[in-house]
Design an enzyme around this catalytic site. Structure first.
Site, PDB file in Angstrom:
ATOM      1  N   HIS A 124       4.156   4.702  12.026  1.00  8.42           N
ATOM      2  CA  HIS A 124       3.164   5.622  12.580  1.00  8.42           C
ATOM      3  C   HIS A 124       3.803   6.623  13.545  1.00  8.42           C
ATOM      4  CE1 HIS A 124      -0.486   2.806  11.645  1.00  8.42           C
ATOM      5  NE2 HIS A 124       0.433   2.791  10.688  1.00  8.42           N
ATOM      6  N   ASP A 150       6.197   1.769   6.644  1.00 14.79           N
ATOM      7  CA  ASP A 150       4.795   1.383   6.489  1.00 14.79           C
ATOM      8  C   ASP A 150       4.110   2.313   5.488  1.00 14.79           C
ATOM      9  OD1 ASP A 150       2.362   0.142   6.889  1.00 14.79           O
ATOM     10  OD2 ASP A 150       1.971   1.096   8.816  1.00 14.79           O
ATOM     11  N   GLU A 173      -5.174   1.440   2.694  1.00 17.13           N
ATOM     12  CA  GLU A 173      -4.915   0.401   3.697  1.00 17.13           C
ATOM     13  C   GLU A 173      -4.967   0.934   5.106  1.00 17.13           C
ATOM     14  OE1 GLU A 173      -2.726  -2.278   6.374  1.00 17.13           O
ATOM     15  OE2 GLU A 173      -2.255  -0.189   5.879  1.00 17.13           O
ATOM     16  N   GLU A 174      -4.436   2.145   5.303  1.00 17.10           N
ATOM     17  CA  GLU A 174      -4.359   2.677   6.672  1.00 17.10           C
ATOM     18  C   GLU A 174      -5.725   3.052   7.241  1.00 17.10           C
ATOM     19  OE1 GLU A 174      -1.953   2.361   8.456  1.00 17.10           O
ATOM     20  OE2 GLU A 174      -0.082   2.452   7.345  1.00 17.10           O
ATOM     21  N   GLU A 207       4.161  -5.967   3.683  1.00 20.35           N
ATOM     22  CA  GLU A 207       4.298  -5.220   4.936  1.00 20.35           C
ATOM     23  C   GLU A 207       5.662  -5.547   5.539  1.00 20.35           C
ATOM     24  OE1 GLU A 207       2.344  -2.987   6.223  1.00 20.35           O
ATOM     25  OE2 GLU A 207       0.406  -3.275   5.217  1.00 20.35           O
ATOM     26  N   HIS A 244       0.840  -1.211   0.000  1.00 21.73           N
ATOM     27  CA  HIS A 244       0.000   0.000   0.000  1.00 21.73           C
ATOM     28  C   HIS A 244       0.863   1.244   0.000  1.00 21.73           C
ATOM     29  CE1 HIS A 244       0.432   1.161   4.342  1.00 21.73           C
ATOM     30  NE2 HIS A 244       0.596  -0.142   4.522  1.00 21.73           N
TER      31      HIS A 244
END
Length: 428
Positions: free
Chosen positions: A395, A145, A179-180, A204, A116
């Site tokens: 994140h 990510d 995706e998030e 991932e 993603h």
């Protein structure tokens, strides 16, 4: 029935050790030489901000990805995505488009690579963590990510094309942009693709870069649900007549406190209330209050236990004459492996062993959910998660990085997995 009353699921037995497979020396040399070009690709991807709701940034990044895949000889489609109208937060909103690319081959099996391109960050935050390399660490927002995963796929496709490798029935690439936020727009298409491809490899992150961390692949991820609770009471003056009101905030708090312990740690079933809103004026008893909770589970079936427990719990109220509405939205399914997935995992271990590097197979989810779960809902063959780089700080807006030393081994592993899966060498 409270979820705490359920019995815990048995922990899967450890996978047997796989035999080590010989190294393809020529490919290993190529992947080592590919690190610097890979870093340049990674820098270009990180420098395009692409938060899940930043449709302009996602289009820019999607165009870059589409162009690269086209230059590698793939047929590329841009597929629009939109959240369903019943989504509790997005409610039909347009989302980042998907980039879907295919290339026909002459081999036995169809192989799909997924990653993603969206991140959790707001536009403008990249200035706080620009792309940089410090020793063995490459830093940048969204680098772990999942822009490392997008870059890996681009370079795997490039390596296969440069080597003239077409011993697969079809090679597919799906890069999504939602995706998030739970893949509400792309999830159904990923499920469809999972039923059409023999092997699905998801990119991932492939392990922690923190001290003591190691490389791994995953055979399980968690299911995720979103709970919305709305309490309707009655407004009144908070000073002169609070008794005439029905305090929705009190009732909401009562319900959240009752349910905060619902779940079963042994089953990975948990609920956490994360967002709440009530009232607007200090001197008014609030007539409305809302809250949102995050629910996680190791299995899709255990979400039913949580939903039933919550619905039963709201029957008992603290404040009479209030009304409680509960919505339970299943956002992402759990990824549950099958025999084909386990065969892919064992083959990956054997390939990595040829490099002299251990590769752990994670057979229990740890709370995170990924798109591998959508691919694994109706699988034609096997699905395997975590083909990306070891990293840290996902994140985080000030400490997100991946390991430079991990790039060549992971490029080698992913490329060999496509070659061996496509040609039919991985059997199940």
């Amino acid at each position: 029935m409270s979820p705490t009353a359920s019995t815990s699921a048995a922990t899967p037995a450890a996978s047997p050790a796989a035999a080590t497979l010989p190294v393809d020396a020529a490919l290993r040399t190529q992947t080592q030489a590919e690190v610097q070009p890979y870093l340049k690709t990674l820098e270009s991807l990180v420098n395009i901000e692409s938060g899940s709701r930043d449709l302009e940034g996602l289009k820019r990044l999607g165009d870059v990805v589409a162009e690269r895949l086209g230059k590698a000889g793939m047929q590329v489609e841009i597929k629009p995505a939109r959240a369903p109208d019943f989504h509790p937060q997005l409610k039909g909103a347009p989302l980042g488009s998907m980039v879907y690319a295919t290339k026909a081959g002459t081999g036995a099996k169809k192989v799909l690579l997924i990653a993603h391109m969206d991140t959790v960050y707001q536009r403008g935050m990249a200035a706080k963590q620009p792309f940089r390399i410090d020793g063995d660490r490459a830093y940048g927002l969204g680098i772990a990510d999942d822009k490392q995963g997008v870059a890996l796929i681009l370079h795997v496709v490039d390596l296969l094309a440069r080597n003239g490798f077409k011993d697969y029935a079809q090679l597919g690439v799906l890069i999504n942009g939602d995706e998030e936020v739970g893949s509400p727009g792309s999830g159904p298409f990923i499920t469809q693709l999972g039923s059409e491809y023999d092997a699905v490899l998801s990119f991932e992150g492939g392990g922690s870069a923190a001290a003591g961390g190691g490389d791994m692949v995953r055979l399980a991820t968690s299911s995720i649900a979103i709970v919305e609770m709305k309490v309707t009471g009655k407004a009144s003056h908070a000073g002169s007549a609070p008794q005439l009101g029905r305090n929705a905030l009190y009732e909401l708090s009562h319900q959240m406190l009752k349910s905060r312990q619902f779940g079963d740690p042994a089953k990975g079933l948990q609920i956490n209330w994360t967002v709440a809103n009530a009232g607007g004026s200090r001197n008014v008893i609030p007539a409305e209050a809302t809250a949102i909770a995050d629910v996680r589970s190791l299995t899709n079936e255990d979400l039913d236990l949580m939903e039933a427990a919550l619905k039963k719990s709201i029957e008992e109220k603290l404040i009479p004459d209030t009304r409680i509405e509960l919505g339970f939205y299943r956002s992402r399914p759990a990824f549950v492996s099958n025999a084909a997935s386990r065969a892919l995992a064992q083959h990956a271990v054997a390939l990595y062993g040829g490099l002299g590097v251990p590769l752990d197979i994670r057979e229990r989810a740890t709370g995170g959910g990924t798109d591998a779960a959508f691919a694994g809902l109706r699988p034609r063959g096997g699905v395997l998660e975590s083909f990306g780089l070891r990293g840290f700080g996902a994140h985080s807006n000030d400490d997100e990085y991946v390991l430079v030393s991990n790039m060549a081994p992971r490029l080698y592993l992913a490329t060999r997995m496509v070659m061996d899966s496509g040609s039919g060498k991985v059997r199940w």
